[in-house]
Every structure is written in structure tokens, then in C-alpha cells.
Design a protein around this motif. Structure first.
Motif, PDB file in Angstrom:
ATOM      1  N   PRO A  91       0.824  -1.212   0.000  1.00  0.00           N
ATOM      2  CA  PRO A  91       0.000   0.000   0.000  1.00  0.00           C
ATOM      3  C   PRO A  91       0.857   1.261   0.000  1.00  0.00           C
ATOM      4  N   LEU A  92       0.400   2.251  -0.752  1.00  0.00           N
ATOM      5  CA  LEU A  92       1.114   3.523  -0.847  1.00  0.00           C
ATOM      6  C   LEU A  92       0.382   4.650  -0.142  1.00  0.00           C
ATOM      7  N   LEU A  93      -0.924   4.547  -0.050  1.00  0.00           N
ATOM      8  CA  LEU A  93      -1.728   5.616   0.533  1.00  0.00           C
ATOM      9  C   LEU A  93      -2.690   5.046   1.568  1.00  0.00           C
ATOM     10  N   GLU A  94      -2.914   5.817   2.610  1.00  0.00           N
ATOM     11  CA  GLU A  94      -3.927   5.494   3.607  1.00  0.00           C
ATOM     12  C   GLU A  94      -5.035   6.530   3.486  1.00  0.00           C
ATOM     13  N   ARG A  95      -6.237   6.074   3.234  1.00  0.00           N
ATOM     14  CA  ARG A  95      -7.367   6.999   3.097  1.00  0.00           C
ATOM     15  C   ARG A  95      -7.850   7.430   4.476  1.00  0.00           C
ATOM     16  N   LEU A  96      -7.920   8.720   4.688  1.00  0.00           N
ATOM     17  CA  LEU A  96      -8.460   9.307   5.912  1.00  0.00           C
ATOM     18  C   LEU A  96      -9.822   9.910   5.591  1.00  0.00           C
ATOM     19  N   PRO A  97     -10.597  10.326   6.602  1.00  0.00           N
ATOM     20  CA  PRO A  97     -11.943  10.852   6.334  1.00  0.00           C
ATOM     21  C   PRO A  97     -11.955  12.005   5.328  1.00  0.00           C
ATOM     22  N   ARG A  98     -10.975  12.912   5.411  1.00  0.00           N
ATOM     23  CA  ARG A  98     -10.996  14.065   4.520  1.00  0.00           C
ATOM     24  C   ARG A  98      -9.703  14.253   3.741  1.00  0.00           C
ATOM     25  N   SER A  99      -8.820  13.299   3.781  1.00  0.00           N
ATOM     26  CA  SER A  99      -7.549  13.440   3.088  1.00  0.00           C
ATOM     27  C   SER A  99      -6.921  12.062   2.912  1.00  0.00           C
ATOM     28  N   VAL A 100      -5.703  12.061   2.447  1.00  0.00           N
ATOM     29  CA  VAL A 100      -4.938  10.823   2.334  1.00  0.00           C
ATOM     30  C   VAL A 100      -3.586  11.031   3.010  1.00  0.00           C
ATOM     31  N   ARG A 101      -2.962   9.937   3.391  1.00  0.00           N
ATOM     32  CA  ARG A 101      -1.646  10.007   4.012  1.00  0.00           C
ATOM     33  C   ARG A 101      -0.762   8.934   3.391  1.00  0.00           C
ATOM     34  N   LEU A 102       0.477   9.294   3.108  1.00  0.00           N
ATOM     35  CA  LEU A 102       1.410   8.334   2.544  1.00  0.00           C
ATOM     36  C   LEU A 102       1.794   7.296   3.586  1.00  0.00           C
ATOM     37  N   THR A 103       1.866   6.043   3.167  1.00  0.00           N
ATOM     38  CA  THR A 103       2.428   4.992   4.015  1.00  0.00           C
ATOM     39  C   THR A 103       3.952   5.085   3.945  1.00  0.00           C
ATOM     40  N   PRO A 104       4.679   4.365   4.794  1.00  0.00           N
ATOM     41  CA  PRO A 104       6.149   4.362   4.676  1.00  0.00           C
ATOM     42  C   PRO A 104       6.619   3.987   3.278  1.00  0.00           C
ATOM     43  N   MET A 105       5.964   2.990   2.642  1.00  0.00           N
ATOM     44  CA  MET A 105       6.339   2.640   1.271  1.00  0.00           C
ATOM     45  C   MET A 105       6.006   3.782   0.320  1.00  0.00           C
ATOM     46  N   GLY A 106       4.880   4.453   0.558  1.00  0.00           N
ATOM     47  CA  GLY A 106       4.510   5.590  -0.279  1.00  0.00           C
ATOM     48  C   GLY A 106       5.530   6.710  -0.203  1.00  0.00           C
ATOM     49  N   ARG A 107       6.034   6.976   1.009  1.00  0.00           N
ATOM     50  CA  ARG A 107       7.045   8.025   1.162  1.00  0.00           C
ATOM     51  C   ARG A 107       8.319   7.660   0.426  1.00  0.00           C
ATOM     52  N   ALA A 108       8.627   6.370   0.365  1.00  0.00           N
ATOM     53  CA  ALA A 108       9.822   5.937  -0.339  1.00  0.00           C
ATOM     54  C   ALA A 108       9.643   6.014  -1.853  1.00  0.00           C
ATOM     55  N   VAL A 109       8.430   5.730  -2.327  1.00  0.00           N
ATOM     56  CA  VAL A 109       8.174   5.678  -3.765  1.00  0.00           C
ATOM     57  C   VAL A 109       7.971   7.070  -4.366  1.00  0.00           C
ATOM     58  N   LEU A 110       7.378   7.994  -3.603  1.00  0.00           N
ATOM     59  CA  LEU A 110       6.980   9.292  -4.153  1.00  0.00           C
ATOM     60  C   LEU A 110       8.123  10.048  -4.821  1.00  0.00           C
ATOM     61  N   PRO A 111       9.311  10.194  -4.196  1.00  0.00           N
ATOM     62  CA  PRO A 111      10.390  10.939  -4.879  1.00  0.00           C
ATOM     63  C   PRO A 111      10.767  10.324  -6.222  1.00  0.00           C
ATOM     64  N   HIS A 112      10.750   8.994  -6.319  1.00  0.00           N
ATOM     65  CA  HIS A 112      11.084   8.333  -7.578  1.00  0.00           C
ATOM     66  C   HIS A 112       9.987   8.565  -8.617  1.00  0.00           C
ATOM     67  N   ALA A 113       8.742   8.632  -8.149  1.00  0.00           N
ATOM     68  CA  ALA A 113       7.655   8.921  -9.068  1.00  0.00           C
ATOM     69  C   ALA A 113       7.797  10.319  -9.650  1.00  0.00           C
ATOM     70  N   ARG A 114       8.100  11.280  -8.794  1.00  0.00           N
ATOM     71  CA  ARG A 114       8.293  12.653  -9.275  1.00  0.00           C
ATOM     72  C   ARG A 114       9.463  12.718 -10.254  1.00  0.00           C
ATOM     73  N   ALA A 115      10.562  12.036  -9.938  1.00  0.00           N
ATOM     74  CA  ALA A 115      11.741  12.059 -10.815  1.00  0.00           C
ATOM     75  C   ALA A 115      11.434  11.421 -12.161  1.00  0.00           C
ATOM     76  N   ALA A 116      10.690  10.325 -12.145  1.00  0.00           N
ATOM     77  CA  ALA A 116      10.352   9.658 -13.395  1.00  0.00           C
ATOM     78  C   ALA A 116       9.490  10.549 -14.276  1.00  0.00           C
ATOM     79  N   LEU A 117       8.511  11.242 -13.686  1.00  0.00           N
ATOM     80  CA  LEU A 117       7.659  12.138 -14.458  1.00  0.00           C
ATOM     81  C   LEU A 117       8.455  13.315 -15.011  1.00  0.00           C
ATOM     82  N   ALA A 118       9.371  13.859 -14.185  1.00  0.00           N
ATOM     83  CA  ALA A 118      10.203  14.971 -14.650  1.00  0.00           C
ATOM     84  C   ALA A 118      11.107  14.526 -15.791  1.00  0.00           C
ATOM     85  N   GLU A 119      11.656  13.316 -15.686  1.00  0.00           N
ATOM     86  CA  GLU A 119      12.540  12.812 -16.727  1.00  0.00           C
ATOM     87  C   GLU A 119      11.760  12.547 -18.018  1.00  0.00           C
ATOM     88  N   ALA A 120      10.535  12.066 -17.890  1.00  0.00           N
ATOM     89  CA  ALA A 120       9.711  11.846 -19.073  1.00  0.00           C
ATOM     90  C   ALA A 120       9.382  13.162 -19.771  1.00  0.00           C
TER      91      ALA A 120
END
Length: 312
Positions: A49-78
Motif C-alpha cells: 500500500p502507498l496511501l492510507e485513506r483518511l476521512p478528509r484526506s490521504v496520508r502516505l504509508t512508509p512505502m509511499g514516502r519511499a516511492v513518491l520521490p522516484h515517481a516525481r523524478a520519473a515524471l520529470a525525466e519523461a
């Protein structure tokens, strides 16, 4: 295991940036079920899991926090790949994203940008400024610029180009007693850092990389610099020192040609290697800018590097 797609990575970044699946779906122009399906596919691809759904928002899981920077870098590189392809095809004038530390944009960069504009008036430069070399390197790692200019990066695997070694000076007010003390100064205009141990300094804010440098060189001289004031912006330091608030350690290349203060070379000298670096093999437009930078950048003003300190 499936490989995440760029679309899935874009969905993750958008959910995080907007804070909810509802707003993300609106921004992406997709339905919430479609967005949720793609997020589940992404989580299946990465194995958790990457995201935890909260009543009015979402929160990154530990795996999500690890994946997010790589996701941003991949999109920027594309996006950069798309831009490079367009440059090569001649479909647009082009844009370069250049990341620098504060002092670079004050000192060596303006004449380079002026020369670049004359040679390539249709190519836009987007400048990103960072207070610390670590933040500059982190931004490049995340793919936020085509080229970084600053101190040599640590453990960097991409191409690095040396630009030279910049000299630092001590700035004092014109009426500062040290500036006119014949026992303190060499004929070459140097001053031992140890002679300034009891002074209150124009220091830098903690997130400015020059704060670390000043603390380091003063520690090597045997003292901890007391701060009379801390400057957020590097450009303010020489002005505050010239106004009499205390000595300041600044790169020589940021001091204006016509300056009311007094400049002395620290003894021992304070120097810093400057480089230009990229994440991957640069495209031709980035290479052209790096070539111009290497030839046009004046790392030090006339009269530098500093002569060797007189033997004691």
C-alpha cells in the motif's frame, strides 16, 4: 511483477499534491473509480500500500514516502525526454532548467546568461535557486532541472564538469579597526581568521550552506563565530558587514565592483570548488550551455586566486 506506468505515477503524485481522490480525479479528468483502479494496480506493481485513506484526506504509508520521490523524478525525466525530442525535431524554441545555489545566481551566472541570451535568444532559462548544496543535489536527484551549478556533489554518478575554485573574502566596514590595523594585515591585504575570534559576525541562516562553511573554517582557526545577525539571503551579508555589523565571509565573486566596504583575504585562504553536473548524459542544448558556462564564467574577480600566506 508488473512495471508501474507513467500514468499510474502521475495519478499517485496528483493524489498526494491535491490531498484527496476527489480533487485528483477532477484535475486528471477521470472518474474516481478509474483513479482508484489505477492506484490499486500501482500498489500491486510495487508490492504494498502507498496511501492510507483518511476521512478528509490521504496520508502516505512508509512505502509511499519511499516511492513518491522516484515517481516525481520519473515524471520529470519523461517531460524532459519529450522536450529534448522536440528540440531535436526543431518544433519549439526550447527551455533549459538550471538549478543553482544562491551565490551562483549572484556572482558568476549573470554574465553567462547575458552571453547565452545573445547567442540563443529563443531559448528560455528557468532558474531554480537553493540555499544549500545538499538541497541543490536533492533537487537534481529528483529530476527538477537539466543542469546544476554549485559545489561538487557527493557520491554523484552522473557527469560532472569542473568550473574552477572560488575564493572567499572577509568583508569589513571602511572604518573597522581591523581594516586599517597595520599589525593585522599583510601587505597583500590578508587577515588571520584567529584575529577575528572575539568579533560578532554577520552570520547566515542555518539553512544557508555558507553558515556551515563559516562555522567550519572558524573551528579550524580555533573558535566558534558569535552571530551579531543572521542573513537569510547571501546577497545581504556583504552589505550588512559594510554597514558595520561585523565581519562577513562571502564569495569574492558576489561583491559588487563599486563597494563601500573593505575586502581582506582570509588567512588561511578559504576556497570552494565549483562544478556543473547533470543526472544523465546531457542533451545538445544542455551541453551548449555547459560549454558557454565553462568558458564565460568568472569564478573569481581580477586579482584572484589569493597569493600564498606569508610564512610565520
Amino acid at each position: 511483477m508488473a512495471i508501474p506506468t507513467l500514468r499510474q505515477l502521475e495519478y499517485l503524485v496528483t493524489v498526494v499534491d491535491t490531498g484527496t481522490f476527489t480533487r485528483a480525479a477532477e484535475q486528471l479528468h477521470v472518474t474516481q473509480p478509474a483513479l482508484s483502479h489505477q492506484m490499486r494496480a500501482l500498489e500491486s506493481a510495487v508490492g504494498g500500500p502507498l496511501l492510507e485513506r483518511l476521512p478528509r484526506s490521504v496520508r502516505l504509508t512508509p512505502m509511499g514516502r519511499a516511492v513518491l520521490p522516484h515517481a516525481r523524478a520519473a515524471l520529470a525525466e519523461a517531460e524532459r525526454l519529450h522536450t529534448v525530442a522536440r528540440r531535436t525535431a526543431g518544433l519549439e524554441e526550447g527551455e533549459l532548467e538550471v538549478a543553482v545555489i544562491y551565490s551562483i545566481s549572484l556572482g558568476i551566472l549573470p554574465p553567462v546568461l547575458r552571453a547565452w541570451h545573445r547567442l540563443h535568444p529563443g531559448v528560455r532559462i528557468r532558474l531554480r535557486e537553493y540555499p544549500h548544496a545538499d538541497k541543490l543535489q536533492a533537487a537534481m536527484t529528483a529530476g527538477r532541472a537539466d543542469l546544476a551549478i554549485g559545489p561538487a556533489p557527493t557520491a554523484w554518478e552522473g557527469p560532472i564538469r569542473e568550473l574552477g575554485t572560488e575564493e572567499f573574502v572577509i568583508v569589513l566596514s571602511a572604518d573597522d579597526p581591523t581594516a586599517g590595523d597595520p599589525t593585522a594585515d599583510h601587505p597583500t591585504g590578508t587577515v588571520a581568521l584567529s584575529r577575528l575570534a572575539d568579533r560578532a559576525w554577520v552570520h547566515y541562516a542555518p539553512d544557508n550552506g555558507l553558515a556551515d562553511l563559516l562555522d567550519q573554517v572558524c573551528a579550524q582557526a580555533g573558535f566558534i563565530p558569535h552571530a551579531a545577525i543572521r542573513a537569510e539571503q547571501t546577497s545581504a551579508a556583504p552589505l550588512l558587514a559594510a554597514a558595520g555589523l561585523g565581519p562577513a565571509l562571502v564569495p569574492a565573486n558576489i561583491v559588487p565592483a563599486h563597494f563601500d566596504g573593505v575586502l581582506l583575504r582570509p588567512d588561511p585562504p578559504v576556497r570552494r570548488a565549483l562544478t556543473a553536473y547533470t543526472r544523465t548524459r546531457p542533451d545538445p542544448l544542455t551541453v551548449a550551455f555547459a560549454d558557454l558556462l565553462a568558458h564565460q564564467a568568472r569564478v573569481n574577480p581580477p586579482g584572484f586566486p589569493a597569493p600564498r600566506a606569508r610564512a610565520r
